[in-house]
Design a protein around this motif. Structure first.
Motif, PDB file in Angstrom:
ATOM      1  N   THR A 100     -16.194  12.856 -13.646  1.00 36.91           N
ATOM      2  CA  THR A 100     -14.897  13.446 -13.319  1.00 36.91           C
ATOM      3  C   THR A 100     -13.677  12.426 -13.652  1.00 36.91           C
ATOM      4  OG1 THR A 100     -16.017  14.266 -11.378  1.00 36.91           O
ATOM      5  CG2 THR A 100     -13.420  14.317 -11.197  1.00 36.91           C
ATOM      6  N   ASP A 101     -12.771  12.935 -14.321  1.00 39.90           N
ATOM      7  CA  ASP A 101     -11.217  12.101 -14.429  1.00 39.90           C
ATOM      8  C   ASP A 101     -10.431  12.629 -13.483  1.00 39.90           C
ATOM      9  OD1 ASP A 101     -11.713  12.006 -18.045  1.00 39.90           O
ATOM     10  OD2 ASP A 101     -12.467  10.845 -16.717  1.00 39.90           O
ATOM     11  N   ALA A 102      -9.541  11.859 -12.801  1.00 39.30           N
ATOM     12  CA  ALA A 102      -8.712  12.165 -12.208  1.00 39.30           C
ATOM     13  C   ALA A 102      -7.405  11.235 -12.048  1.00 39.30           C
ATOM     14  CB  ALA A 102      -9.123  12.347 -10.531  1.00 39.30           C
ATOM     15  N   LYS A 103      -6.535  11.642 -12.765  1.00 42.75           N
ATOM     16  CA  LYS A 103      -5.208  10.866 -12.886  1.00 42.75           C
ATOM     17  C   LYS A 103      -4.433  11.141 -11.585  1.00 42.75           C
ATOM     18  CE  LYS A 103      -2.589   9.303 -16.668  1.00 42.75           C
ATOM     19  NZ  LYS A 103      -3.518   8.813 -17.558  1.00 42.75           N
ATOM     20  N   ILE A 104      -4.489  10.018 -10.621  1.00 38.63           N
ATOM     21  CA  ILE A 104      -3.936  10.234  -9.378  1.00 38.63           C
ATOM     22  C   ILE A 104      -2.538   9.368  -9.259  1.00 38.63           C
ATOM     23  CG2 ILE A 104      -4.260   9.883  -6.902  1.00 38.63           C
ATOM     24  CD1 ILE A 104      -7.206  10.406  -7.594  1.00 38.63           C
ATOM     25  N   ARG A 105      -1.555  10.078  -8.643  1.00 35.57           N
ATOM     26  CA  ARG A 105      -0.358   9.286  -8.406  1.00 35.57           C
ATOM     27  C   ARG A 105      -0.047   9.320  -7.108  1.00 35.57           C
ATOM     28  NH1 ARG A 105       2.593   8.354 -12.997  1.00 35.57           N
ATOM     29  NH2 ARG A 105       4.308   7.399 -12.080  1.00 35.57           N
ATOM     30  N   ALA A 106       0.022   8.026  -6.457  1.00 36.45           N
ATOM     31  CA  ALA A 106       0.126   7.953  -5.018  1.00 36.45           C
ATOM     32  C   ALA A 106       1.732   8.043  -4.877  1.00 36.45           C
ATOM     33  CB  ALA A 106      -0.245   6.680  -4.550  1.00 36.45           C
ATOM     34  N   GLU A 107       2.264   9.271  -4.374  1.00 32.27           N
ATOM     35  CA  GLU A 107       3.967   8.957  -3.956  1.00 32.27           C
ATOM     36  C   GLU A 107       4.032   8.487  -2.729  1.00 32.27           C
ATOM     37  OE1 GLU A 107       4.228  10.896  -7.931  1.00 32.27           O
ATOM     38  OE2 GLU A 107       5.772   9.892  -6.481  1.00 32.27           O
ATOM     39  N   ILE A 108       4.850   7.452  -2.408  1.00 29.96           N
ATOM     40  CA  ILE A 108       4.682   7.137  -1.205  1.00 29.96           C
ATOM     41  C   ILE A 108       6.301   6.921  -0.922  1.00 29.96           C
ATOM     42  CG2 ILE A 108       4.613   4.871   0.410  1.00 29.96           C
ATOM     43  CD1 ILE A 108       2.017   4.812  -2.054  1.00 29.96           C
ATOM     44  N   GLY A 109       6.784   7.673  -0.202  1.00 28.29           N
ATOM     45  CA  GLY A 109       8.321   7.716  -0.037  1.00 28.29           C
ATOM     46  C   GLY A 109       9.064   6.578   0.641  1.00 28.29           C
TER      47      GLY A 109
ATOM     48  N   TYR B 175       2.417 -13.751   3.153  1.00 29.88           N
ATOM     49  CA  TYR B 175       3.457 -12.713   3.367  1.00 29.88           C
ATOM     50  C   TYR B 175       3.329 -12.751   4.852  1.00 29.88           C
ATOM     51  CZ  TYR B 175      -1.426 -11.364   4.425  1.00 29.88           C
ATOM     52  OH  TYR B 175      -2.731 -11.594   4.967  1.00 29.88           O
ATOM     53  N   SER B 176       4.412 -11.962   4.999  1.00 34.20           N
ATOM     54  CA  SER B 176       5.038 -11.695   6.633  1.00 34.20           C
ATOM     55  C   SER B 176       4.385 -10.560   7.316  1.00 34.20           C
ATOM     56  CB  SER B 176       6.520 -11.846   6.629  1.00 34.20           C
ATOM     57  OG  SER B 176       6.967 -10.459   6.296  1.00 34.20           O
ATOM     58  N   ASP B 177       4.453 -10.595   8.467  1.00 34.74           N
ATOM     59  CA  ASP B 177       3.824  -9.552   9.360  1.00 34.74           C
ATOM     60  C   ASP B 177       4.136  -8.287   9.099  1.00 34.74           C
ATOM     61  OD1 ASP B 177       3.619  -9.045  12.930  1.00 34.74           O
ATOM     62  OD2 ASP B 177       2.483  -8.344  11.211  1.00 34.74           O
ATOM     63  N   SER B 178       5.506  -8.098   8.811  1.00 37.05           N
ATOM     64  CA  SER B 178       6.127  -6.780   8.370  1.00 37.05           C
ATOM     65  C   SER B 178       5.579  -6.427   7.038  1.00 37.05           C
ATOM     66  CB  SER B 178       7.659  -6.808   8.231  1.00 37.05           C
ATOM     67  OG  SER B 178       8.072  -7.853   7.651  1.00 37.05           O
ATOM     68  N   GLU B 179       5.539  -7.243   6.112  1.00 32.48           N
ATOM     69  CA  GLU B 179       4.954  -6.935   4.691  1.00 32.48           C
ATOM     70  C   GLU B 179       3.556  -6.462   4.900  1.00 32.48           C
ATOM     71  OE1 GLU B 179       5.717 -10.526   2.940  1.00 32.48           O
ATOM     72  OE2 GLU B 179       7.449  -9.816   1.925  1.00 32.48           O
ATOM     73  N   LEU B 180       2.802  -6.988   5.720  1.00 26.59           N
ATOM     74  CA  LEU B 180       1.366  -6.679   6.034  1.00 26.59           C
ATOM     75  C   LEU B 180       1.489  -5.242   6.443  1.00 26.59           C
ATOM     76  CD1 LEU B 180      -1.540  -6.905   6.744  1.00 26.59           C
ATOM     77  CD2 LEU B 180      -1.012  -7.861   8.819  1.00 26.59           C
ATOM     78  N   GLN B 181       2.196  -4.789   7.433  1.00 24.16           N
ATOM     79  CA  GLN B 181       2.186  -3.287   7.937  1.00 24.16           C
ATOM     80  C   GLN B 181       2.605  -2.596   6.941  1.00 24.16           C
ATOM     81  OE1 GLN B 181       0.979  -2.567  10.815  1.00 24.16           O
ATOM     82  NE2 GLN B 181       0.958  -4.462  11.800  1.00 24.16           N
ATOM     83  N   GLN B 182       3.614  -2.876   6.093  1.00 22.84           N
ATOM     84  CA  GLN B 182       4.119  -2.150   5.050  1.00 22.84           C
ATOM     85  C   GLN B 182       2.987  -1.783   4.006  1.00 22.84           C
ATOM     86  OE1 GLN B 182       7.004  -4.079   2.775  1.00 22.84           O
ATOM     87  NE2 GLN B 182       7.778  -2.519   1.914  1.00 22.84           N
ATOM     88  N   CYS B 183       2.109  -2.793   3.884  1.00 25.67           N
ATOM     89  CA  CYS B 183       1.138  -2.664   2.655  1.00 25.67           C
ATOM     90  C   CYS B 183       0.071  -1.695   3.163  1.00 25.67           C
ATOM     91  CB  CYS B 183       0.430  -4.104   2.529  1.00 25.67           C
ATOM     92  SG  CYS B 183       1.501  -5.052   1.220  1.00 25.67           S
ATOM     93  N   LEU B 184      -0.326  -1.958   4.508  1.00 21.14           N
ATOM     94  CA  LEU B 184      -1.432  -1.091   5.106  1.00 21.14           C
ATOM     95  C   LEU B 184      -1.065   0.218   5.272  1.00 21.14           C
ATOM     96  CD1 LEU B 184      -3.780  -1.622   6.816  1.00 21.14           C
ATOM     97  CD2 LEU B 184      -2.702  -1.867   8.945  1.00 21.14           C
TER      98      LEU B 184
ATOM     99  N   GLN C 161      -2.993   3.122   3.408  1.00 24.02           N
ATOM    100  CA  GLN C 161      -3.554   4.329   4.024  1.00 24.02           C
ATOM    101  C   GLN C 161      -3.122   5.519   3.347  1.00 24.02           C
ATOM    102  OE1 GLN C 161      -2.127   3.421   8.065  1.00 24.02           O
ATOM    103  NE2 GLN C 161      -4.122   3.078   8.849  1.00 24.02           N
ATOM    104  N   ALA C 162      -2.045   5.636   2.740  1.00 23.07           N
ATOM    105  CA  ALA C 162      -1.535   6.749   2.229  1.00 23.07           C
ATOM    106  C   ALA C 162      -2.102   6.986   0.673  1.00 23.07           C
ATOM    107  CB  ALA C 162       0.066   6.632   1.888  1.00 23.07           C
ATOM    108  N   ALA C 163      -2.464   6.104   0.286  1.00 24.34           N
ATOM    109  CA  ALA C 163      -3.268   5.927  -1.060  1.00 24.34           C
ATOM    110  C   ALA C 163      -4.619   6.407  -0.899  1.00 24.34           C
ATOM    111  CB  ALA C 163      -3.073   4.694  -1.825  1.00 24.34           C
ATOM    112  N   SER C 164      -5.168   5.897   0.102  1.00 21.84           N
ATOM    113  CA  SER C 164      -6.666   6.265   0.431  1.00 21.84           C
ATOM    114  C   SER C 164      -6.741   7.583   0.482  1.00 21.84           C
ATOM    115  CB  SER C 164      -6.936   5.311   1.637  1.00 21.84           C
ATOM    116  OG  SER C 164      -6.502   5.994   2.862  1.00 21.84           O
ATOM    117  N   GLN C 165      -5.915   8.457   0.862  1.00 22.08           N
ATOM    118  CA  GLN C 165      -6.012   9.952   0.994  1.00 22.08           C
ATOM    119  C   GLN C 165      -6.364  10.516  -0.425  1.00 22.08           C
ATOM    120  OE1 GLN C 165      -2.464  11.682   2.443  1.00 22.08           O
ATOM    121  NE2 GLN C 165      -2.849  11.129   4.591  1.00 22.08           N
TER     122      GLN C 165
END
Lengths: 260, 298
Positions: A32-41, A226-235, A239-243
């Motif tokens: 399966t090929d799937a080109k996936i774009r994660a749009e994170i607002g 990295y800082s704590d806020s950056e960690l939350q941002q990455c997390l 989570q959005a990308a994992s969908q």
């Protein structure tokens, strides 16, 4: 890219082999090929190519000896996984009420070192959290991972390959898991699924394993400051990308098991 | 256990207390998880600590005279000793102005019955990799400071961490021991003689290393997928469903978020852990400063 004619020839070859083995229903090779774009607002700045995950591909049941196998491609990074189990376990390693999970990670070149041992521990503990080991006590489930090519986000690719291989082997799990890598560069911009060049230039590289049921954090391994806020941002971005990754898993498995 | 035996001798007249003691020890051996759950329901632990409380931390610096820097850290019963030796080496070809820091964590059979003699087991290798990552990520030492002559000579610091007693939370103890030992390291002045091109070591003139950041590790154990306890003992680690280690430096920046699998955590739980890690950093920093101050007048 497997062309239509080659694929049909391979299908025919496999039919012959399956018939010779006396297996009733043939396991169809799936690509399966799937080109996936994660749009994170909100989480990430609108740098189009930076926020997208790379081209994915997954192939299951490509090896004949392991009970389950999968090959996962993310961009140019490719990892081959094989699962043996539930199988016989050595008396010294057996656990009376659960299955013993073992992970072996082989690098592309050289002998496995301390870094591989550390990664094996991370992957093993992640698998242990999702695999229902209590259904197969006093057995062993071995996951063998071979790095075929490394072009960034290797640990995430290993996790995805391991998950797909466990599904292919039919090991009972309470959830699926996926690996997502985020890289933070010096001015704080987030890049998902970085290439090796982006990883080298980044200030911090964070790899997360998330489960499919509640998107909880199963495993995290980070490099850099990295800082704590950056960690939350990455997390949140992970989570959005994992969908997208889980949707890809679902689609590929649906395609595989529906004989169309 | 030893103190309980003494109390049994004293209260032998009161047979119900004796029977209760027997019941408790049997229950703890047979159903350790249930035993722990009863304490956790009351928000405390069998050794009397709160869920967010660390064990008594003691640190002893400079105990090994043959090493260039050393530290002994005790976190409750967990004891780790770190010795740092500095040697000469040629700098790596791809980075000719940098030295090396080589950590190695050893878990000998002395510290716990689960470790056998022979090549390092998985636990030791994982701990070594963790320490190497902490050194690399936190930039505790600027590798350029270790260079003596670019392309020809540099210092290599071999940091050997040996666990003398394993009672859980080895990563926190190792990180603290490493930090304390590095602060204790004194490197002699080295000059390159132009005529002979040999290094001349002046043992009389020694200077401390420039420690740029102070990374402090805080470990948590996850119980029953929901409860987080700080500084798990060996028994608690065995019963836990997951562990988490956060390494923070003084500006609140994270050097390492090490969560090797185990039960899932939500973002909110992570936030609680962060705030605990910040307070722990302050506690450790205060302890370090006290010890360093007591060492200074020499």
């Amino acid at each position: 890219m497997v062309t239509q004619s080659v694929r049909s020839a391979r299908c025919r070859a496999e039919v012959i082999i399956a018939a010779a083995r006396g297996v009733g229903a043939m396991e169809e090779e799936m690509h399966t090929d799937a080109k996936i774009r994660a749009e994170i607002g909100t989480g990430c700045s609108p740098r189009g190519p930076g926020c997208s995950l790379r081209h994915f591909a997954c192939e299951q049941n490509l090896l004949s000896r392991p009970d389950g196998s999968a090959s996962f491609l993310q961009g140019d990074t490719s990892v081959l996984a094989g699962v043996y189990g539930p199988a016989e376990v050595k008396v010294s390693k057996e656990i009376f009420n659960k299955a013993t999970l073992e992970v072996i990670l082989r690098p592309k070149i050289g002998l496995p070192g301390v870094a591989e041992k550390s990664r094996e521990r991370l992957i093993r503990n992640t698998c242990e959290a999702v695999v229902l080991g209590t259904l197969h006590p006093r057995t062993s489930i071995t996951v063998v991972l071979q790095v075929v090519s490394d072009a960034g986000s290797l640990l995430a690719c290993c996790l995805n390959a391991a998950c797909m291989a466990l599904v292919d082997a039919g090991v009972p799990m309470r959830a699926l898991f996926c690996g997502v890598t985020c890289a933070l560069d010096s001015d704080g911009t987030l890049v998902l699924d970085p290439t090796s060049k982006q990883e080298k230039e980044a200030r911090a590289v964070l790899t997360f394993a998330l489960d499919s049921v509640e998107r909880k954090l199963l495993m995290s391994s980070t490099k850099g400051l990295y800082s704590d806020s950056e960690l939350q941002q990455c997390l949140a971005a992970a989570q959005a990308a994992s969908q997208h990754v889980f949707r890809f898993y679902r689609e590929s498995l649906q395609r595989r098991y529906s004989k169309s | 256990m030893k103190t309980s035996v003494v109390s049994v001798v004293v209260k032998v007249a009161d047979s119900s207390v004796y029977l209760r003691y027997i019941f408790n020890t049997c229950f703890r051996t047979v159903e350790p998880l249930e035993y722990y759950r009863r304490f956790l329901k009351e928000n405390c632990r069998p050794d009397g600590r709160e869920l967010g409380e660390f064990r008594t931390t003691t640190v002893n610096i400079g105990s090994i005279s043959t090493a260039d820097g050393s530290a002994l850290v005790k976190l409750g019963n967990t004891t780790v000793i770190c010795g740092v030796k500095a040697e000469f080496a040629a700098p790596p070809t791809d980075a000719p102005d940098k030295g090396y820091v080589v950590p190695n964590v050893d878990l000998p059979p002395l510290c716990s019955s689960r470790f056998r003699s022979g090549p390092p087991g998985e636990e030791a290798q994982v701990a070594s990799q963790f320490i190497a990552d902490v050194i690399e990520n936190s930039q505790i030492i600027q590798k350029e400071d270790l260079c003596i002559s670019p392309g020809k000579l540099a210092w290599v610091l071999y940091c050997d961490l040996i666990c003398l007693d394993y009672d859980g939370n080895i990563l926190d103890a190792c990180t603290f021991a490493l930090l304390a030992a590095l602060k204790n390291v004194q490197l002699p002045e080295v000059t390159i003689n132009e005529e002979t091109a040999l290094a001349e070591v002046n043992l009389k003139k020694k200077s401390y290393l420039n420690i740029r950041t102070h990374p402090v590790a805080t470990s948590f154990a996850v119980f029953d997928d929901t409860l987080l306890i700080v500084d798990p003992t060996g028994e608690e680690e065995h019963l836990a469903t997951g562990t988490l280690t956060i390494v923070m430096d003084e500006e609140g920046k994270l050097c390492c978020l090490h969560k090797p699998g185990g039960s899932g955590l939500t973002g909110a739980k992570l936030q609680d852990c962060m705030s605990r890690a910040v307070t722990r950093h302050k506690e450790v920093k205060k302890l370090m400063d006290e010890v360093i101050k007591s060492m200074k007048p020499k």
